[in-house]
Design a protein around this motif. Structure first.
Motif, PDB file in Angstrom:
ATOM      1  N   LEU A 268       7.723  -3.193 -14.603  1.00 17.51           N
ATOM      2  CA  LEU A 268       7.760  -2.024 -13.718  1.00 17.51           C
ATOM      3  C   LEU A 268       7.496  -2.426 -12.266  1.00 17.51           C
ATOM      4  O   LEU A 268       8.096  -1.868 -11.334  1.00 17.51           O
ATOM      5  CB  LEU A 268       6.720  -0.993 -14.177  1.00 17.51           C
ATOM      6  CG  LEU A 268       6.978  -0.335 -15.547  1.00 17.51           C
ATOM      7  CD1 LEU A 268       5.809   0.563 -15.928  1.00 17.51           C
ATOM      8  CD2 LEU A 268       8.278   0.473 -15.517  1.00 17.51           C
ATOM      9  N   ALA A 269       6.585  -3.398 -12.062  1.00 16.37           N
ATOM     10  CA  ALA A 269       6.284  -3.849 -10.698  1.00 16.37           C
ATOM     11  C   ALA A 269       7.498  -4.542 -10.072  1.00 16.37           C
ATOM     12  O   ALA A 269       7.788  -4.350  -8.877  1.00 16.37           O
ATOM     13  CB  ALA A 269       5.084  -4.789 -10.719  1.00 16.37           C
ATOM     14  N   ARG A 270       8.227  -5.355 -10.842  1.00 17.42           N
ATOM     15  CA  ARG A 270       9.434  -6.010 -10.327  1.00 17.42           C
ATOM     16  C   ARG A 270      10.492  -4.979  -9.947  1.00 17.42           C
ATOM     17  O   ARG A 270      11.142  -5.097  -8.894  1.00 17.42           O
ATOM     18  CB  ARG A 270      10.002  -6.968 -11.377  1.00 17.42           C
ATOM     19  CG  ARG A 270       9.257  -8.278 -11.501  1.00 17.42           C
ATOM     20  CD  ARG A 270      10.070  -9.317 -12.261  1.00 17.42           C
ATOM     21  NE  ARG A 270      10.437  -8.842 -13.595  1.00 17.42           N
ATOM     22  CZ  ARG A 270       9.718  -9.038 -14.693  1.00 17.42           C
ATOM     23  NH1 ARG A 270       8.559  -9.691 -14.600  1.00 17.42           N
ATOM     24  NH2 ARG A 270      10.135  -8.597 -15.855  1.00 17.42           N
ATOM     25  N   GLU A 271      10.656  -3.983 -10.782  1.00 18.71           N
ATOM     26  CA  GLU A 271      11.648  -2.951 -10.493  1.00 18.71           C
ATOM     27  C   GLU A 271      11.293  -2.168  -9.234  1.00 18.71           C
ATOM     28  O   GLU A 271      12.189  -1.730  -8.489  1.00 18.71           O
ATOM     29  CB  GLU A 271      11.767  -2.000 -11.682  1.00 18.71           C
ATOM     30  CG  GLU A 271      12.362  -2.658 -12.932  1.00 18.71           C
ATOM     31  CD  GLU A 271      12.327  -1.737 -14.135  1.00 18.71           C
ATOM     32  OE1 GLU A 271      11.707  -0.646 -14.025  1.00 18.71           O
ATOM     33  OE2 GLU A 271      12.901  -2.096 -15.184  1.00 18.71           O
TER      34      GLU A 271
ATOM     35  N   LEU B 210       3.532  -5.196  -6.355  1.00 17.35           N
ATOM     36  CA  LEU B 210       2.658  -6.126  -7.060  1.00 17.35           C
ATOM     37  C   LEU B 210       2.120  -5.562  -8.370  1.00 17.35           C
ATOM     38  O   LEU B 210       1.921  -4.348  -8.513  1.00 17.35           O
ATOM     39  CB  LEU B 210       1.465  -6.498  -6.174  1.00 17.35           C
ATOM     40  CG  LEU B 210       1.729  -7.357  -4.933  1.00 17.35           C
ATOM     41  CD1 LEU B 210       0.413  -7.614  -4.221  1.00 17.35           C
ATOM     42  CD2 LEU B 210       2.405  -8.667  -5.300  1.00 17.35           C
ATOM     43  N   CYS B 211       1.879  -6.490  -9.299  1.00 15.67           N
ATOM     44  CA  CYS B 211       1.123  -6.170 -10.511  1.00 15.67           C
ATOM     45  C   CYS B 211      -0.215  -6.888 -10.373  1.00 15.67           C
ATOM     46  O   CYS B 211      -0.278  -8.120 -10.442  1.00 15.67           O
ATOM     47  CB  CYS B 211       1.869  -6.639 -11.754  1.00 15.67           C
ATOM     48  SG  CYS B 211       0.960  -6.341 -13.293  1.00 15.67           S
ATOM     49  N   LEU B 212      -1.269  -6.145 -10.154  1.00 18.09           N
ATOM     50  CA  LEU B 212      -2.582  -6.733  -9.894  1.00 18.09           C
ATOM     51  C   LEU B 212      -3.222  -7.235 -11.184  1.00 18.09           C
ATOM     52  O   LEU B 212      -3.048  -6.652 -12.258  1.00 18.09           O
ATOM     53  CB  LEU B 212      -3.504  -5.712  -9.238  1.00 18.09           C
ATOM     54  CG  LEU B 212      -3.011  -5.084  -7.926  1.00 18.09           C
ATOM     55  CD1 LEU B 212      -4.035  -4.090  -7.405  1.00 18.09           C
ATOM     56  CD2 LEU B 212      -2.727  -6.161  -6.884  1.00 18.09           C
ATOM     57  N   ASN B 213      -3.965  -8.330 -11.075  1.00 16.39           N
ATOM     58  CA  ASN B 213      -4.744  -8.831 -12.209  1.00 16.39           C
ATOM     59  C   ASN B 213      -6.029  -9.462 -11.690  1.00 16.39           C
ATOM     60  O   ASN B 213      -6.158  -9.759 -10.496  1.00 16.39           O
ATOM     61  CB  ASN B 213      -3.932  -9.833 -13.028  1.00 16.39           C
ATOM     62  CG  ASN B 213      -3.627 -11.100 -12.258  1.00 16.39           C
ATOM     63  OD1 ASN B 213      -4.449 -12.013 -12.201  1.00 16.39           O
ATOM     64  ND2 ASN B 213      -2.441 -11.182 -11.636  1.00 16.39           N
ATOM     65  N   THR B 214      -6.958  -9.660 -12.604  1.00 13.09           N
ATOM     66  CA  THR B 214      -8.289 -10.138 -12.197  1.00 13.09           C
ATOM     67  C   THR B 214      -8.313 -11.629 -11.885  1.00 13.09           C
ATOM     68  O   THR B 214      -9.313 -12.130 -11.365  1.00 13.09           O
ATOM     69  CB  THR B 214      -9.321  -9.846 -13.294  1.00 13.09           C
ATOM     70  OG1 THR B 214      -8.876 -10.431 -14.531  1.00 13.09           O
ATOM     71  CG2 THR B 214      -9.484  -8.351 -13.500  1.00 13.09           C
TER      72      THR B 214
ATOM     73  N   LYS C 159       0.834  -1.208   0.000  1.00 10.84           N
ATOM     74  CA  LYS C 159       0.000   0.000   0.000  1.00 10.84           C
ATOM     75  C   LYS C 159       0.867   1.255   0.000  1.00 10.84           C
ATOM     76  O   LYS C 159       0.537   2.257  -0.650  1.00 10.84           O
ATOM     77  CB  LYS C 159      -0.909   0.010   1.236  1.00 10.84           C
ATOM     78  CG  LYS C 159      -2.031  -1.024   1.198  1.00 10.84           C
ATOM     79  CD  LYS C 159      -2.903  -0.922   2.445  1.00 10.84           C
ATOM     80  CE  LYS C 159      -4.033  -1.938   2.431  1.00 10.84           C
ATOM     81  NZ  LYS C 159      -4.888  -1.861   3.650  1.00 10.84           N
ATOM     82  N   GLN C 160       1.995   1.212   0.715  1.00 11.00           N
ATOM     83  CA  GLN C 160       2.880   2.369   0.784  1.00 11.00           C
ATOM     84  C   GLN C 160       3.646   2.569  -0.527  1.00 11.00           C
ATOM     85  O   GLN C 160       3.854   3.707  -0.966  1.00 11.00           O
ATOM     86  CB  GLN C 160       3.863   2.198   1.947  1.00 11.00           C
ATOM     87  CG  GLN C 160       3.203   2.237   3.320  1.00 11.00           C
ATOM     88  CD  GLN C 160       4.167   1.909   4.451  1.00 11.00           C
ATOM     89  OE1 GLN C 160       5.348   1.643   4.220  1.00 11.00           O
ATOM     90  NE2 GLN C 160       3.662   1.936   5.676  1.00 11.00           N
ATOM     91  N   LYS C 161       4.081   1.480  -1.151  1.00 12.19           N
ATOM     92  CA  LYS C 161       4.836   1.589  -2.402  1.00 12.19           C
ATOM     93  C   LYS C 161       3.943   1.892  -3.599  1.00 12.19           C
ATOM     94  O   LYS C 161       4.379   2.486  -4.587  1.00 12.19           O
ATOM     95  CB  LYS C 161       5.580   0.275  -2.678  1.00 12.19           C
ATOM     96  CG  LYS C 161       6.699  -0.034  -1.696  1.00 12.19           C
ATOM     97  CD  LYS C 161       7.333  -1.385  -2.023  1.00 12.19           C
ATOM     98  CE  LYS C 161       8.439  -1.718  -1.045  1.00 12.19           C
ATOM     99  NZ  LYS C 161       9.054  -3.051  -1.331  1.00 12.19           N
ATOM    100  N   GLY C 162       2.707   1.483  -3.516  1.00 11.53           N
ATOM    101  CA  GLY C 162       1.820   1.582  -4.669  1.00 11.53           C
ATOM    102  C   GLY C 162       1.885   0.312  -5.496  1.00 11.53           C
ATOM    103  O   GLY C 162       2.808  -0.492  -5.350  1.00 11.53           O
ATOM    104  N   VAL C 163       0.924   0.123  -6.364  1.00 10.33           N
ATOM    105  CA  VAL C 163       0.846  -1.102  -7.161  1.00 10.33           C
ATOM    106  C   VAL C 163       0.594  -0.760  -8.631  1.00 10.33           C
ATOM    107  O   VAL C 163       0.242   0.369  -8.968  1.00 10.33           O
ATOM    108  CB  VAL C 163      -0.263  -2.043  -6.643  1.00 10.33           C
ATOM    109  CG1 VAL C 163       0.127  -2.667  -5.325  1.00 10.33           C
ATOM    110  CG2 VAL C 163      -1.593  -1.295  -6.517  1.00 10.33           C
ATOM    111  N   PHE C 164       0.772  -1.783  -9.492  1.00 14.18           N
ATOM    112  CA  PHE C 164       0.631  -1.616 -10.938  1.00 14.18           C
ATOM    113  C   PHE C 164      -0.476  -2.541 -11.454  1.00 14.18           C
ATOM    114  O   PHE C 164      -0.828  -3.528 -10.807  1.00 14.18           O
ATOM    115  CB  PHE C 164       1.943  -1.959 -11.646  1.00 14.18           C
ATOM    116  CG  PHE C 164       3.066  -0.997 -11.360  1.00 14.18           C
ATOM    117  CD1 PHE C 164       3.431  -0.034 -12.289  1.00 14.18           C
ATOM    118  CD2 PHE C 164       3.762  -1.056 -10.149  1.00 14.18           C
ATOM    119  CE1 PHE C 164       4.469   0.847 -12.027  1.00 14.18           C
ATOM    120  CE2 PHE C 164       4.803  -0.184  -9.882  1.00 14.18           C
ATOM    121  CZ  PHE C 164       5.151   0.773 -10.827  1.00 14.18           C
ATOM    122  N   ALA C 165      -0.968  -2.224 -12.655  1.00 17.25           N
ATOM    123  CA  ALA C 165      -1.930  -3.099 -13.336  1.00 17.25           C
ATOM    124  C   ALA C 165      -1.961  -2.746 -14.811  1.00 17.25           C
ATOM    125  O   ALA C 165      -1.778  -1.581 -15.190  1.00 17.25           O
ATOM    126  CB  ALA C 165      -3.321  -2.971 -12.738  1.00 17.25           C
ATOM    127  N   ALA C 166      -2.166  -3.750 -15.641  1.00 18.44           N
ATOM    128  CA  ALA C 166      -2.367  -3.550 -17.084  1.00 18.44           C
ATOM    129  C   ALA C 166      -3.823  -3.820 -17.397  1.00 18.44           C
ATOM    130  O   ALA C 166      -4.393  -4.819 -16.946  1.00 18.44           O
ATOM    131  CB  ALA C 166      -1.470  -4.489 -17.885  1.00 18.44           C
TER     132      ALA C 166
END
Length: 458
Positions: free
Chosen positions: A113-116, A120-124, A46-53
């Protein structure tokens, strides 16, 4: 959202109920899974932020929920995504990166970008997402009751997995039917083969259910619970969007309309006739330009706009005559394109591409018969919809009888008789012996033939 009975019920002889997830704040059912996934994140993520495509709805829902939960959200969208989805994500203060030719490339960028960022990279295809989507099924069961079937649009499969788990757990007799666009059928193929099958997706008006591969968790969950899969065409989806808009005054995106398209397509046979069926309208995020284009395609598929190619003589009045013919049967012309092919050796004709608006199929048949009778060799119908599947089986209108001529030179068969030929030969000799006769260069000038120009001298 509370279900309502659709006005399409009478037209299709099915008791249709609409689950209007398009009325959510972000215009999509994915708000449910987005919020739950973000709420259950670890504190460091939550502090770092997350990614999603995403191609749209998932990104909008994540952006909206993240803004309320004070979580930094970065959304990667492919270049083909409609502008409305980009604008809405940015409206909720998400960091939007438009990169990648399609969703496959966008996913690779998001994971990198999430690995770097060590996040997390969120997905459904997450069990939390599937569980959250199951609340749609619980609401359907509680609010409608006595359900015979539920029809669910399918992309990665997260929604149908959740809905099927909830409803089958409450009543195993309820049929769960999934729908996919013909442009992306990974779930359908995977169910047939019993294993996950990737596909190469194509652009679709139902872009929100277009994916290269079904989610693994969703497939394992949904496969034994889904009773039937239906694949519908782009034209059928457009026609369903039109019918929903007209009947229920509801604007939905192509993915949502696919559930109604499944009913309209006839692929489900007659076993749903007079049954109670719930269709999930998954979202309503569509820009005005795309919606207008889809309605246009829907009108063509419903045979209310009929594209026609007519070749006429390239002379003054020929197009006016064509338009007068169409006006006699009440046909309106929505659009006209004139084609003069500079590479053609036919310099005396011009092709008109018309979009003719008719009231219904009967009116369309009347248009067909009229044009086939007036322009038998010079008209071509651009086939679309069921009306013109077998054009040649429609008989043309009976031709009008030509009144018998009063000209004494022409007999009842329309040909010259012997006496008429003799009379014309005499007239020819008279002209040739006339002292006022001039050369053929003066042809058409009556001053060269005074006795022909003055009716009193005939």
């Amino acid at each position: 959202m509370v279900e309502i009975r659709s006005h399409l019920s009478r037209d299709l002889s099915i008791d249709i109920w609409l689950k209007k997830e398009c009325n959510q704040v972000t215009g999509s059912f994915k708000e449910r899974s987005a919020r739950y996934m973000l709420m259950t994140l670890r504190d460091d993520f939550k502090q770092k932020g997350v990614f999603a495509a995403t191609c749209g709805n998932f990104g909008e829902s994540l952006s909206y929920c993240a803004s309320q939960l004070n979580i930094l959200m970065t959304i990667i969208m492919p270049l083909s995504v409609p502008l409305i989805h980009i604008q809405k994500c940015r409206k909720y203060n998400a960091n939007v990166i438009v990169q990648g030719n399609d969703l496959i490339e966008a996913k690779l960028i998001a994971k990198k970008l999430a690995r770097e960022a060590e996040t997390l990279c969120l997905n459904t295809d997450d069990y939390n997402a599937i569980a959250a989507n199951g609340t749609v099924g619980l609401e359907i069961y509680d609010q409608v009751g006595d359900i015979d079937a539920v029809i669910v649009p399918v992309g990665t499969g997260s929604l149908i997995a959740g809905v099927a788990t909830a409803i089958k757990g409450l009543n195993s007799n309820v049929q769960i039917i999934g729908v996919q666009t013909e442009k992306s059928i990974s779930f359908t193929l995977s169910k047939e083969k019993g294993q996950i099958i990737p596909v190469k997706p194509e652009l679709s008006i139902a872009q929100c259910i277009v994916t290269d591969i079904v989610g693994k968790n969703a497939f394992v969950t949904a496969q034994p619970l889904v009773d039937k899969m239906v694949v519908v065409s782009e034209e059928a989806i457009a026609a369903a969007m039109l019918r929903i808009f007209e009947a229920d005054k509801c604007v939905v995106e192509g993915a949502a309309a696919s559930s109604v398209a499944a009913l309209m397509s006839g692929q489900l046979g007659s076993h749903l006739r007079h049954k109670r069926v719930v269709v999930v309208l998954t979202g309503g995020n569509i820009d005005v330009v795309m919606f207008t284009r889809c309605l246009q395609l829907g009108l063509i598929e419903e045979n209310r706009i009929i594209p026609v190619l007519v070749t006429i003589q390239d002379r003054p009045g020929s197009s006016a005559e064509l338009f007068r013919q169409l006006a006699t049967i009440g046909v309106s012309i929505r659009n006209i394109i004139t084609r003069r092919d500079i590479h053609s050796d036919d310099v005396y004709n011009v092709e008109l591409e018309l979009q003719c608006e008719v009231r219904d199929e009967e009116h369309g048949v009347e248009l067909y018969r009229l044009l086939k009778e007036r322009y038998p060799k010079n008209v071509k119908f651009v086939e679309s919809g069921p009306l013109f599947t077998n054009l040649e089986q429609i008989s043309p209108m009976q031709p009008e009888l030509i009144p018998q001529s009063n000209n004494p030179l022409v007999n009842e068969l329309g040909s010259m008789n012997k006496d008429a030929v003799t009379s014309l030969r005499g007239l020819q000799r008279e002209i040739l012996l006339d002292k006022n006769y001039q050369s053929c260069s003066t042809a058409g000038n009556l001053q060269a033939y005074p006795h022909l120009g003055d009716s009193n001298k005939r």
